[in-house]
Design a protein around this motif. Sequence first.
Motif, PDB file in Angstrom:
ATOM      1  N   GLY A   1       0.792  -1.243   0.000  1.00  0.00           N
ATOM      2  CA  GLY A   1       0.000   0.000   0.000  1.00  0.00           C
ATOM      3  C   GLY A   1       0.815   1.281   0.000  1.00  0.00           C
ATOM      4  O   GLY A   1       0.254   2.365  -0.163  1.00  0.00           O
ATOM      5  N   LEU A   2       2.128   1.184   0.196  1.00  0.00           N
ATOM      6  CA  LEU A   2       2.929   2.414   0.181  1.00  0.00           C
ATOM      7  C   LEU A   2       2.998   2.971  -1.238  1.00  0.00           C
ATOM      8  O   LEU A   2       3.266   2.244  -2.182  1.00  0.00           O
ATOM      9  N   ARG A   3       2.764   4.274  -1.344  1.00  0.00           N
ATOM     10  CA  ARG A   3       2.879   4.939  -2.637  1.00  0.00           C
ATOM     11  C   ARG A   3       3.682   6.204  -2.466  1.00  0.00           C
ATOM     12  O   ARG A   3       3.537   6.887  -1.449  1.00  0.00           O
ATOM     13  N   PRO A   4       4.500   6.553  -3.462  1.00  0.00           N
ATOM     14  CA  PRO A   4       5.199   7.838  -3.364  1.00  0.00           C
ATOM     15  C   PRO A   4       4.179   8.987  -3.291  1.00  0.00           C
ATOM     16  O   PRO A   4       3.108   8.904  -3.891  1.00  0.00           O
ATOM     17  N   ASP A   5       4.517  10.032  -2.548  1.00  0.00           N
ATOM     18  CA  ASP A   5       3.675  11.227  -2.572  1.00  0.00           C
ATOM     19  C   ASP A   5       3.794  11.911  -3.925  1.00  0.00           C
ATOM     20  O   ASP A   5       2.850  12.524  -4.400  1.00  0.00           O
TER      21      ASP A   5
END
Length: 208
Positions: free
Chosen positions: A127-131
């Motif tokens: 679920g981590l995504r770059p801002d």
Amino acid sequence: MSRGRFVVLEGIEGAGKSTHAAFLAGWLEQRGIAVVAAREPGGTALGERLREILLDPELTGMAPLAELLLMFAARSASLKEVILPALDEGSWVICDRFVDSSYAYQSYGRGVSLEYVEALEKQVLDGLRPDLTILLDTPVRLGLSRKADPQGRDRFERESREFFERVRAGYLERAALGGDGYRIVDGSKSLEEVQTDLTDAIRRLAGL
Ligand code: TYD
């Protein structure tokens, strides 16, 4: 403490990612923002060992899936050891390449299915995504001309122009589909012009 921001720089070889990642880190630090630099593949003990393997020109004919899995192995180490701890402690992370490199190089470049990369992204990134992902878009001829002489080229730098044209097109497609999470910066402009575009791109994220 609030969580830090995650900014990724992407682009083909010779787009200037490393130079501009260092510039962005310095620009943010001058404004009192703590920054941790990351790069892929690499940035951890395991990642740097995998990087040696992945770039070794003697390893010709590596299976595209093997290449992809090694990239994600390095990414998994980087997430656990560098990226997530930094974000948790409130630092910004400026990452030289991230998951879009896998889409661009292994899918668009080598033909691994997008679904396969998506599945790994889901499992490994959780679920981590770059801002923000900044694509330094550079014509292939220009990017390659900035690279080392043919003798010193790594396993990727030895690829054909057609390969890099597919990679570049893949990046542009990802950016077009990705909407607000992406900014395309013209990497063929002068260094100063690119720097202005980069600071414009992150100013809002930094609340500056
Ligand atoms: P890097 O040293 O950042 O390339 P350069 O500085 O020459 O632009 O990255 C090493 C190589 O790894 C680069 O050719 C792209 C490739 N790569 C992939 O194919 N997939 C990936 O997921 C990543 C992170 C990198």
